[in-house]
Design a protein around this motif. Structure first.
Motif, PDB file in Angstrom:
ATOM      1  N   ILE A 172      34.628  31.155   1.355  1.00 35.86           N
ATOM      2  CA  ILE A 172      33.985  30.914   2.589  1.00 35.86           C
ATOM      3  C   ILE A 172      34.680  30.185   3.959  1.00 35.86           C
ATOM      4  CG2 ILE A 172      31.719  30.194   1.423  1.00 35.86           C
ATOM      5  CD1 ILE A 172      32.789  27.230   1.587  1.00 35.86           C
ATOM      6  N   ARG A 173      36.262  30.560   3.784  1.00 29.28           N
ATOM      7  CA  ARG A 173      36.947  30.069   4.863  1.00 29.28           C
ATOM      8  C   ARG A 173      37.005  31.071   6.108  1.00 29.28           C
ATOM      9  NH1 ARG A 173      41.758  27.890   0.804  1.00 29.28           N
ATOM     10  NH2 ARG A 173      41.138  25.873   0.766  1.00 29.28           N
ATOM     11  N   PRO A 174      36.932  30.649   7.069  1.00 25.09           N
ATOM     12  CA  PRO A 174      37.287  31.717   8.254  1.00 25.09           C
ATOM     13  C   PRO A 174      38.210  32.596   8.335  1.00 25.09           C
ATOM     14  CG  PRO A 174      37.227  29.799   9.005  1.00 25.09           C
ATOM     15  CD  PRO A 174      37.035  29.496   7.614  1.00 25.09           C
ATOM     16  N   ILE A 175      38.146  33.822   9.255  1.00 25.08           N
ATOM     17  CA  ILE A 175      39.327  34.622   9.278  1.00 25.08           C
ATOM     18  C   ILE A 175      40.286  34.086  10.031  1.00 25.08           C
ATOM     19  CG2 ILE A 175      39.883  36.782  10.591  1.00 25.08           C
ATOM     20  CD1 ILE A 175      37.184  38.096   9.784  1.00 25.08           C
ATOM     21  N   LYS A 176      39.939  33.181  11.021  1.00 27.15           N
ATOM     22  CA  LYS A 176      41.192  32.729  11.815  1.00 27.15           C
ATOM     23  C   LYS A 176      42.192  31.890  11.191  1.00 27.15           C
ATOM     24  CE  LYS A 176      38.241  32.646  16.161  1.00 27.15           C
ATOM     25  NZ  LYS A 176      37.683  31.808  17.142  1.00 27.15           N
ATOM     26  N   GLU A 177      41.767  31.418   9.912  1.00 25.42           N
ATOM     27  CA  GLU A 177      42.640  30.373   9.132  1.00 25.42           C
ATOM     28  C   GLU A 177      43.610  31.398   8.655  1.00 25.42           C
ATOM     29  OE1 GLU A 177      40.972  28.221   6.062  1.00 25.42           O
ATOM     30  OE2 GLU A 177      39.608  26.998   7.264  1.00 25.42           O
ATOM     31  N   LEU A 178      43.714  32.674   8.565  1.00 24.24           N
ATOM     32  CA  LEU A 178      44.733  33.443   8.024  1.00 24.24           C
ATOM     33  C   LEU A 178      45.614  33.996   9.209  1.00 24.24           C
ATOM     34  CD1 LEU A 178      42.924  35.995   5.811  1.00 24.24           C
ATOM     35  CD2 LEU A 178      44.652  34.505   5.199  1.00 24.24           C
ATOM     36  N   LEU A 179      45.157  34.048  10.281  1.00 17.89           N
ATOM     37  CA  LEU A 179      46.190  34.385  11.359  1.00 17.89           C
ATOM     38  C   LEU A 179      47.378  33.926  11.598  1.00 17.89           C
ATOM     39  CD1 LEU A 179      46.460  36.621  13.728  1.00 17.89           C
ATOM     40  CD2 LEU A 179      45.119  35.150  15.331  1.00 17.89           C
ATOM     41  N   PRO A 180      47.744  32.476  11.710  1.00 18.09           N
ATOM     42  CA  PRO A 180      48.863  31.969  11.840  1.00 18.09           C
ATOM     43  C   PRO A 180      49.926  32.377  10.859  1.00 18.09           C
ATOM     44  CG  PRO A 180      47.289  30.157  12.018  1.00 18.09           C
ATOM     45  CD  PRO A 180      46.665  31.417  11.646  1.00 18.09           C
ATOM     46  N   SER A 181      49.535  32.687   9.597  1.00 20.49           N
ATOM     47  CA  SER A 181      50.637  33.060   8.507  1.00 20.49           C
ATOM     48  C   SER A 181      51.096  34.347   8.867  1.00 20.49           C
ATOM     49  CB  SER A 181      49.920  33.097   7.201  1.00 20.49           C
ATOM     50  OG  SER A 181      48.995  33.760   7.070  1.00 20.49           O
ATOM     51  N   TYR A 182      50.314  35.191   9.459  1.00 20.37           N
ATOM     52  CA  TYR A 182      50.760  36.537   9.766  1.00 20.37           C
ATOM     53  C   TYR A 182      51.313  36.769  11.192  1.00 20.37           C
ATOM     54  CZ  TYR A 182      48.186  38.751   6.105  1.00 20.37           C
ATOM     55  OH  TYR A 182      48.050  39.018   4.566  1.00 20.37           O
ATOM     56  N   ASN A 183      50.903  35.943  12.113  1.00 21.32           N
ATOM     57  CA  ASN A 183      51.665  35.605  13.273  1.00 21.32           C
ATOM     58  C   ASN A 183      53.381  35.155  13.151  1.00 21.32           C
ATOM     59  OD1 ASN A 183      49.854  36.837  15.141  1.00 21.32           O
ATOM     60  ND2 ASN A 183      49.114  35.013  15.785  1.00 21.32           N
ATOM     61  N   ASN A 184      53.358  34.222  12.256  1.00 25.63           N
ATOM     62  CA  ASN A 184      54.534  33.752  12.073  1.00 25.63           C
ATOM     63  C   ASN A 184      55.587  34.611  11.030  1.00 25.63           C
ATOM     64  OD1 ASN A 184      53.619  31.538  13.513  1.00 25.63           O
ATOM     65  ND2 ASN A 184      52.932  30.198  11.746  1.00 25.63           N
TER      66      ASN A 184
END
Length: 376
Positions: A198-210
């Motif tokens: 149930i976690r939102p997509i935006k939580e994943l983005l930093p790990s990929y940007n970094n």
């Protein structure tokens, strides 16, 4: 500080910098995948067998890109390939990409109401009430429509990578070969054990940007059958082969069909069975018993100019270890390394007690006979 002490300090600093030079990109962390057969748990083991004095590496069946990311971290020029496009997008985002990430403006574009929504309703029409509630399916179609509005192929690749990872994270077991997704997603006990559902997509983005960085090489990601790509390549020092483990793991196209459908947004496929897998599937050559021997023979012949090979395999795969070793010995000297699974990780080939195999292949030794001995 006297001159002698300063010289010693400078010498030590230079030696330390040289010692850790090969690890200078290891501050960038690979976002952990949720993918059957992914090698992220074997990276330190595989790293032991990478030969010295190489600079250009081919990852021929790159999948989740975890080994490719290791090669990039080690500073190699990294050429990767996968015949499934959703894997290729990970490669473009994390291996070929040098600097592009998604910022707040990109997210505003991706989450805005799509102006061309009428052309993007494939997920809603095909997968509603199978893997997603209708509202979720509409959101995915909307997001997919907006990816095309991003400014370049690398930002698009990051968007594909993040959304596809989010899709797998929201499906219990992380694959699409079953029809229990909605049952699991609505089970409070499963949600309690696995909050990622149930976690939102935006939580994943930093790990990929970094994870985006430039290792100063022009790395490339390809989306072809490796048997078609190899004749186009040259000057490779090491090939890493991690083919589908025939008869050992699940059919990747069957288990991850939704990710490929979402990435390609098929207009010319039939969707079959309860899970709506696309047909016809792409030809691999390495996942069917009838093809696998001839495909490996051709793979090794096409790789004859590549000095070193590392081949990941499994002791429950077809052909068996001895037969596969015989295939390799026609072309290279080989040693066999093994690593035993202590816990079940999904799939027939990674249950506790099964073995991950690494064939370490080197050019054949050349034996020279002295002239006097030859005369005798």
């Amino acid at each position: 500080m006297n001159t002698r002490s300063e010289n010693v300090r400078n010498w030590l600093r230079i030696r330390i910098e040289m010692l850790f030079e090969e690890y200078k990109y290891f501050d960038y962390r690979f976002p952990e995948p949720q993918y059957l057969g992914a090698k992220h748990t074997h990276l330190s083991w595989i790293n032991k067998f990478i030969p010295d004095e190489i600079s250009v590496v081919l990852d021929a069946f790159s999948g989740s890109q975890s080994v490719s990311f290791l090669f990039k971290q080690l500073g190699f020029k990294t050429i990767i390939n996968d015949f499934l496009n959703f894997n290729n997008q990970i490669g473009k985002a994390l291996i070929e990409n040098k600097s592009y990430t998604l910022d707040s403006n990109d997210l505003a574009i991706l989450f805005q109401p799509a102006t061309n929504k009428d052309d993007f309703d494939l997920i809603e029409k095909t997968f509603t009430d199978i893997f997603f509630e209708r509202e979720e399916a509409i959101f995915l179609d909307n997001f997919r429509a907006n990816i095309s509005l991003l400014e370049n192929e690398y930002k698009k690749a990051v968007a594909f990578t993040v959304i596809n990872r989010s899709i797998t994270r929201k499906i219990t077991m992380g694959h699409f070969g079953h029809m229990q997704a909605l049952v699991y997603a609505n089970d409070p006990e499963r949600i309690r054990r696995n909050r990622s559902l149930i976690r939102p997509i935006k939580e994943l983005l930093p790990s990929y940007n970094n994870a985006v960085f430039d290792n100063t090489n022009d790395n490339r990601s390809f989306n072809q059958n490796i048997l078609d790509l190899l004749p186009q390549l040259s000057n490779i020092d090491l090939a890493y082969f991690d083919p589908p483990y025939c008869d050992s793991h699940a059919n990747y196209q069957g288990f991850y069909h939704l990710l490929e459908t979402y990435t390609e947004y098929w207009k010319d496929k039939e969707f079959v069975n309860g899970i709506k897998r696309y047909e016809p599937q792409r030809y691999s050559g390495f996942d069917k018993k009838r093809d696998v021997f001839s495909s490996f023979e051709k793979l090794f012949e096409l790789s004859s100019e590549i000095p070193y090979w590392l081949i990941s395999y499994n002791n429950k795969s077809y052909p068996g270890i001895e037969d596969f070793e015989e295939l390799i010995l026609k072309h290279r000297d080989v040693t066999i390394e093994t690593k035993t699974y202590q816990n079940d990780r999904g799939g027939k080939g990674s249950v506790a007690g099964s073995q991950e195999i690494l064939f370490v292949c080197k050019p054949r030794k050349k034996y020279f006979i002295p002239i006097k001995s030859r005369n005798n």
